[in-house]
Design a protein around this motif. Structure first.
Motif, mmCIF file in Angstrom:
data_model
loop_
_atom_site.group_PDB
_atom_site.id
_atom_site.type_symbol
_atom_site.label_atom_id
_atom_site.label_comp_id
_atom_site.label_asym_id
_atom_site.label_seq_id
_atom_site.Cartn_x
_atom_site.Cartn_y
_atom_site.Cartn_z
ATOM 1 N N VAL A 99 0.843 -1.202 0.000
ATOM 2 C CA VAL A 99 0.000 0.000 0.000
ATOM 3 C C VAL A 99 0.879 1.252 0.000
ATOM 4 C CG1 VAL A 99 -1.783 1.270 1.258
ATOM 5 C CG2 VAL A 99 -1.853 -1.230 1.181
ATOM 6 N N LEU A 100 1.975 1.219 0.758
ATOM 7 C CA LEU A 100 2.887 2.359 0.768
ATOM 8 C C LEU A 100 3.471 2.585 -0.623
ATOM 9 C CD1 LEU A 100 4.488 4.572 2.158
ATOM 10 C CD2 LEU A 100 6.172 2.851 2.849
ATOM 11 N N ARG A 101 3.910 1.516 -1.275
ATOM 12 C CA ARG A 101 4.465 1.677 -2.626
ATOM 13 C C ARG A 101 3.419 2.226 -3.586
ATOM 14 N NH1 ARG A 101 7.503 -3.478 -1.956
ATOM 15 N NH2 ARG A 101 9.667 -2.870 -1.582
ATOM 16 N N ALA A 102 2.190 1.739 -3.470
ATOM 17 C CA ALA A 102 1.126 2.224 -4.356
ATOM 18 C C ALA A 102 0.848 3.705 -4.108
ATOM 19 C CB ALA A 102 -0.146 1.399 -4.146
ATOM 20 N N GLY A 103 0.808 4.099 -2.835
ATOM 21 C CA GLY A 103 0.549 5.496 -2.510
ATOM 22 C C GLY A 103 1.650 6.409 -2.994
ATOM 23 N N ALA A 124 1.668 9.362 -5.848
ATOM 24 C CA ALA A 124 2.214 10.695 -5.591
ATOM 25 C C ALA A 124 3.236 11.079 -6.659
ATOM 26 C CB ALA A 124 2.850 10.742 -4.202
ATOM 27 N N SER A 125 4.034 10.106 -7.118
ATOM 28 C CA SER A 125 5.002 10.391 -8.181
ATOM 29 C C SER A 125 4.301 10.760 -9.488
ATOM 30 C CB SER A 125 5.929 9.192 -8.396
ATOM 31 O OG SER A 125 6.883 9.109 -7.365
ATOM 32 N N ALA A 126 3.152 10.136 -9.746
ATOM 33 C CA ALA A 126 2.380 10.513 -10.938
ATOM 34 C C ALA A 126 1.908 11.962 -10.822
ATOM 35 C CB ALA A 126 1.188 9.567 -11.095
ATOM 36 N N ALA A 127 1.465 12.349 -9.623
ATOM 37 C CA ALA A 127 1.066 13.746 -9.405
ATOM 38 C C ALA A 127 2.264 14.681 -9.564
ATOM 39 C CB ALA A 127 0.443 13.897 -8.022
ATOM 40 N N ASN A 156 5.484 18.774 -12.336
ATOM 41 C CA ASN A 156 6.759 19.175 -12.912
ATOM 42 C C ASN A 156 6.642 19.471 -14.406
ATOM 43 O OD1 ASN A 156 8.310 19.095 -10.572
ATOM 44 N ND2 ASN A 156 8.690 16.898 -10.753
ATOM 45 N N THR A 157 5.736 18.780 -15.100
ATOM 46 C CA THR A 157 5.503 19.083 -16.517
ATOM 47 C C THR A 157 4.978 20.506 -16.664
ATOM 48 O OG1 THR A 157 5.072 16.754 -17.022
ATOM 49 C CG2 THR A 157 4.235 18.392 -18.579
ATOM 50 N N GLY A 158 4.074 20.905 -15.770
ATOM 51 C CA GLY A 158 3.578 22.282 -15.779
ATOM 52 C C GLY A 158 4.674 23.283 -15.468
ATOM 53 N N ARG A 159 5.538 22.957 -14.542
ATOM 54 C CA ARG A 159 6.650 23.843 -14.209
ATOM 55 C C ARG A 159 7.606 23.981 -15.393
ATOM 56 N NH1 ARG A 159 9.681 21.412 -9.596
ATOM 57 N NH2 ARG A 159 10.673 23.456 -9.360
ATOM 58 N N ALA A 203 12.875 12.512 -16.022
ATOM 59 C CA ALA A 203 14.040 12.045 -15.273
ATOM 60 C C ALA A 203 13.728 11.990 -13.778
ATOM 61 C CB ALA A 203 15.233 12.964 -15.533
ATOM 62 N N VAL A 204 13.022 13.002 -13.274
ATOM 63 C CA VAL A 204 12.645 13.019 -11.866
ATOM 64 C C VAL A 204 11.719 11.852 -11.556
ATOM 65 C CG1 VAL A 204 11.379 14.284 -10.083
ATOM 66 C CG2 VAL A 204 12.985 15.498 -11.578
ATOM 67 N N ALA A 205 10.747 11.615 -12.438
ATOM 68 C CA ALA A 205 9.798 10.523 -12.228
ATOM 69 C C ALA A 205 10.505 9.169 -12.225
ATOM 70 C CB ALA A 205 8.716 10.548 -13.303
ATOM 71 N N ARG A 206 11.453 8.977 -13.148
ATOM 72 C CA ARG A 206 12.185 7.711 -13.180
ATOM 73 C C ARG A 206 12.982 7.509 -11.894
ATOM 74 N NH1 ARG A 206 12.801 8.813 -18.879
ATOM 75 N NH2 ARG A 206 14.703 10.021 -18.447
ATOM 76 N N GLU A 207 13.618 8.584 -11.421
ATOM 77 C CA GLU A 207 14.393 8.478 -10.182
ATOM 78 C C GLU A 207 13.481 8.121 -9.007
ATOM 79 O OE1 GLU A 207 17.068 11.214 -7.137
ATOM 80 O OE2 GLU A 207 16.187 12.111 -8.926
ATOM 81 N N GLU A 208 12.332 8.789 -8.907
ATOM 82 C CA GLU A 208 11.406 8.524 -7.808
ATOM 83 C C GLU A 208 10.901 7.090 -7.848
ATOM 84 O OE1 GLU A 208 9.564 13.005 -7.103
ATOM 85 O OE2 GLU A 208 8.315 11.444 -8.008
#
Length: 319
Positions: free
Chosen positions: A271-275, A279-282, A287-290, A301-306
């Motif tokens: 459940v922690l991994r899913a949550g 959050a990484s998808a959010a 970050n795409t908006g930024r 790159a940030v998403a892959r690292e997370e």
């Protein structure tokens, strides 16, 4: 000296930045009634071994053969304190465990021991602040998946000064703003007064945590044995923080791995991994908006690292 009180300072690396702390505990300017019965530096297999001759008179040195991390180093010190030592009085029944990057006010050890005495056996910590006075929020509530997901959400990072976010992260603001000895779920491992026999009876710190979360795990296990935790809200230590982390990437790997271990032991790791994945998808959308607004950020790159941290960190640690 403070009879029955020993101090343990784990070190990995140069002893030079730690000497000021050792002088505050056992240097020539420390009054005898403010001095712990024993002060032990545990050299956790530093690449260049700590030189015993650099330590203040009376400070003991134990060198470990392997770098086992914070919990393993502290366990080494606790076991030494539990055994009487010739010329140093009997065994110590309380241990003051201190991060190596702390600075303490005069009389700190005796004040903490005096304040804690009516509540023993218990785990006792104190407030900690950075050098510029920012609180380290030493008093916390036991971690939930919600706390860790909120912490992982980049869009909320700028709002962490708000009370609602502090509480969502597990910071115990009632204790933070309290006075005297305040009962809490757990206190930061930067400063810990521990009952030696009770901790060793549980096997000490879980050495499967290399760094981070080991103090939470210990206090949760002690609570199950009826040993509470308190924040001494009247005492403050200055904590530099991050002195042993070896860089942000390594710190994040250890932190996420430790939290996954805690969830495997005490919660629901899937459940922690899913949550955290959600959050990484959010974070990716944010970050795409930024990036579209001209900020220097690489969303993919940030998403892959997370995601690598979430799904791989800690899997090579003992379960």
């Amino acid at each position: 000296m403070i009879a029955g009180l020993g101090a343990v300072v784990p070190v990995h690396g140069s002893i030079e930045p730690v000497l000021a702390l050792l002088d505050e505990l056992a240097g020539p300017g420390v009054r005898d009634d403010d001095r712990p019965q024993r002060v032990i530096v545990v050299d956790d297999a530093s690449p260049v071994p700590v030189d015993a001759t650099a330590l203040p008179d009376g400070v003991e040195l134990i060198r470990r053969d392997d770098n086992g991390g914070f919990g393993a180093a502290v366990n080494t010190g606790l076991r030494a304190l539990a055994e009487p030592r010739s010329g140093a009085g009997g065994a110590c029944d309380r241990a003051l465990v201190l991060n190596s990057d702390l600075r303490l006010p005069a009389g700190f050890a005796s004040e903490l021991a005096d304040h804690a005495a009516p509540f023993q056996p218990a785990v006792v910590g104190c407030r900690n602040e950075s050098a510029d006075g920012a609180s380290g929020y030493a008093a916390r509530t036991f971690p939930t998946i919600g706390h860790q997901v909120v912490e992982w959400l980049v869009p909320l990072a700028s709002q962490h000064h708000r009370d609602v976010l502090h509480r969502a992260l597990g910071h115990d603001l009632d204790a933070e703003r309290g006075q005297g000895m305040v009962a809490v779920d757990w206190v930061s491992g930067a400063v810990l007064l521990l009952p030696v026999a009770e901790v060793l009876a549980l096997g000490g710190f879980d050495e499967g945590y290399f760094m981070y979360t080991e103090e939470v795990d210990l206090q949760l296990r002690l609570r199950a044995r009826g040993i509470p935790s308190y924040l001494d809200a009247d005492l403050v230590a200055v904590h530099a923080g991050g002195g042993s982390s070896g860089g942000e990437a390594r710190r994040r790997q250890w932190l996420v791995g430790a939290r996954m271990r805690y969830a495997r032991k005490h919660g629901h790791v899937h459940v922690l991994r899913a949550g955290m994945t959600a959050a990484s998808a959010a974070n990716l959308v944010w970050n795409t908006g930024r990036r579209a607004a001209g900020r220097d950020v690489k969303p993919l790159a940030v998403a892959r690292e997370e995601l690598s941290l979430i799904h791989r960190a800690g899997k090579d640690l003992p379960s």
